[in-house]
Design an enzyme around this catalytic site. Structure first.
Site, PDB file in Angstrom:
ATOM      1  N   LYS A 202      -5.656  21.245  11.669  1.00  0.00           N
ATOM      2  CA  LYS A 202      -4.258  21.642  11.708  1.00  0.00           C
ATOM      3  C   LYS A 202      -3.473  21.090  10.514  1.00  0.00           C
ATOM      4  O   LYS A 202      -3.898  20.146   9.848  1.00  0.00           O
ATOM      5  CB  LYS A 202      -3.659  21.242  13.051  1.00  0.00           C
ATOM      6  CG  LYS A 202      -4.256  22.139  14.170  1.00  0.00           C
ATOM      7  CD  LYS A 202      -3.583  21.987  15.489  1.00  0.00           C
ATOM      8  CE  LYS A 202      -4.174  22.999  16.469  1.00  0.00           C
ATOM      9  NZ  LYS A 202      -3.631  22.806  17.839  1.00  0.00           N
ATOM     10  N   ARG A 237     -10.988  19.228  21.192  1.00  0.00           N
ATOM     11  CA  ARG A 237     -11.277  20.658  20.932  1.00  0.00           C
ATOM     12  C   ARG A 237     -11.387  20.842  19.427  1.00  0.00           C
ATOM     13  O   ARG A 237     -10.427  20.599  18.696  1.00  0.00           O
ATOM     14  CB  ARG A 237     -10.129  21.493  21.486  1.00  0.00           C
ATOM     15  CG  ARG A 237     -10.274  22.977  21.259  1.00  0.00           C
ATOM     16  CD  ARG A 237      -9.082  23.755  21.816  1.00  0.00           C
ATOM     17  NE  ARG A 237      -9.241  25.185  21.595  1.00  0.00           N
ATOM     18  CZ  ARG A 237      -8.919  25.811  20.460  1.00  0.00           C
ATOM     19  NH1 ARG A 237      -8.408  25.102  19.429  1.00  0.00           N
ATOM     20  NH2 ARG A 237      -9.087  27.103  20.313  1.00  0.00           N
TER      21      ARG A 237
HETATM   22  N1  HH2 Z   1      -5.763  23.520  24.671  1.00  0.00           N
HETATM   23  C1  HH2 Z   1      -5.576  23.901  23.391  1.00  0.00           C
HETATM   24  N2  HH2 Z   1      -5.828  25.183  23.023  1.00  0.00           N
HETATM   25  C2  HH2 Z   1      -5.633  25.571  21.726  1.00  0.00           C
HETATM   26  N3  HH2 Z   1      -5.872  26.854  21.366  1.00  0.00           N
HETATM   27  C3  HH2 Z   1      -5.676  27.256  20.082  1.00  0.00           C
HETATM   28  C4  HH2 Z   1      -5.247  26.346  19.125  1.00  0.00           C
HETATM   29  C5  HH2 Z   1      -5.039  26.806  17.709  1.00  0.00           C
HETATM   30  O1  HH2 Z   1      -6.184  26.537  16.971  1.00  0.00           O
HETATM   31  P1  HH2 Z   1      -7.323  27.626  16.682  1.00  0.00           P
HETATM   32  O2  HH2 Z   1      -7.840  28.199  17.942  1.00  0.00           O
HETATM   33  O3  HH2 Z   1      -8.298  27.037  15.768  1.00  0.00           O
HETATM   34  O4  HH2 Z   1      -6.560  28.750  15.846  1.00  0.00           O
HETATM   35  P2  HH2 Z   1      -5.987  30.155  16.299  1.00  0.00           P
HETATM   36  O5  HH2 Z   1      -5.034  29.901  17.427  1.00  0.00           O
HETATM   37  O6  HH2 Z   1      -5.347  30.682  15.036  1.00  0.00           O
HETATM   38  O7  HH2 Z   1      -7.164  31.007  16.751  1.00  0.00           O
HETATM   39  N4  HH2 Z   1      -4.990  25.043  19.437  1.00  0.00           N
HETATM   40  C6  HH2 Z   1      -5.178  24.643  20.750  1.00  0.00           C
HETATM   41  C7  HH2 Z   1      -4.920  23.279  21.175  1.00  0.00           C
HETATM   42  O8  HH2 Z   1      -4.506  22.400  20.376  1.00  0.00           O
HETATM   43  N5  HH2 Z   1      -5.136  22.969  22.481  1.00  0.00           N
END
Ligand code: HH2
Length: 258
Positions: A202, A237
């Site tokens: 992030k 995660r």
């Molecule tokens: N529980 C939880 N779920 C999450 N889902 C998505 C993202 C965003 O990250 P990412 O999935 O890598 O990216 P994107 O939402 O662009 O797919 N961050 C979280 C988090 O910090 N906690």
């Protein structure tokens, strides 16, 4: 450790990498073989500024992956804001729901309770499209942790069997808000509910260590996640599954008595 499987064309750090079914399954099996406990499967990006995706599009993306992985020896969570997506994913073989909306939707609580599915509930101020425009709190720790504890009680009262609390790094927070929450994590892990932290790749890491490209942020991610684990977080995660499993195993060995 929860491995991230974004079956999306536009996720902020790995968009498109796992969009084709074969690539998604190959990535999932690599993470399973690396030793992750859970695979978090998402069909909609929730990065700042992201536009919502229709439920049927989300389902077209994730159901084939869930069906193929069900019964392959790894827990599956579905990362969605939509109750209808969560319900279909649970029926297809997912074991838990990861709701960045914090189970504020009573229909999402009903879906989890009906399926007997645990849920990760995350704090988000606003919605992905606009949450980073002007996030503000009187006391970010008090407000975020109170929300999570309240939502945990509401979820359990609705029959959700178990919950994980996630402060939501980057979801309606400034860099300072994120840092303050990370430093205060022991206050949350001291409580009765398991804590999940998702800081993987992030923007906070760019702020702290000057790493402009998201895909270069796995070392900084590990630092944040080892901190979370050392405070007692139950799950982290992340994208870099093998590195995390290795680092968390070594850290756990250091913490074990004798
Ligand atoms: N529980 C939880 N779920 C999450 N889902 C998505 C993202 C965003 O990250 P990412 O999935 O890598 O990216 P994107 O939402 O662009 O797919 N961050 C979280 C988090 O910090 N906690």
């Amino acid at each position: 450790m929860m491995g991230i499987l974004n079956v999306t064309p536009d996720s902020f750090s790995d968009g498109g990498r796992h969009f084709e079914l074969a690539e998604a399954l190959a990535s999932a099996r690599r993470m399973r073989d690396a030793g992750v406990l859970v695979l978090d499967i998402g069909g909609e990006s929730t990065r700042p500024g992201a536009e919502p995706v229709p439920a049927e599009t989300e389902l077209d993306r994730i159901l084939p992956v869930i069906r193929a992985l069900a019964g392959e020896g790894v827990l599956l969570s579905v990362d969605t804001l939509k109750p209808e997506v969560a319900q279909a994913a649970l029926r297809a073989g997912a074991h838990l729901v990861n709701d960045v909306g914090g189970l504020r939707d009573p229909e999402m609580r009903r879906v989890c309770a009906e399926a007997g599915a645990p849920a990760a509930l995350m704090h988000m101020q606003g919605e992905p499209r606009t949450m980073q425009q002007n996030p503000s709190y009187d006391d970010v720790v008090a407000e975020v942790f109170a929300f999570l504890r309240e939502q945990a009680a509401v979820a359990r009262a609705a029959g959700v069997p178990d919950v994980l609390l996630d402060p939501g790094v980057g979801f309606g927070k400034t860099r300072e808000h994120n840092l303050t929450l990370l430093r205060a994590l022991p206050q949350l892990t001291a409580g009765p509910d398991g804590v999940l932290l998702g800081a993987s790749r992030k923007r906070l890491i760019d702020y702290l260590a000057d790493v402009p490209r998201a895909e270069d942020r796995d070392p900084g991610t590990l630092a944040l996640h080892l901190h979370a684990a050392s405070t007692g977080a139950a799950l982290v995660r992340a994208h870099a599954a093998a590195a995390h499993v290795q680092a968390l195993r070594v850290q756990a060995a250091l913490d074990l008595p004798g």
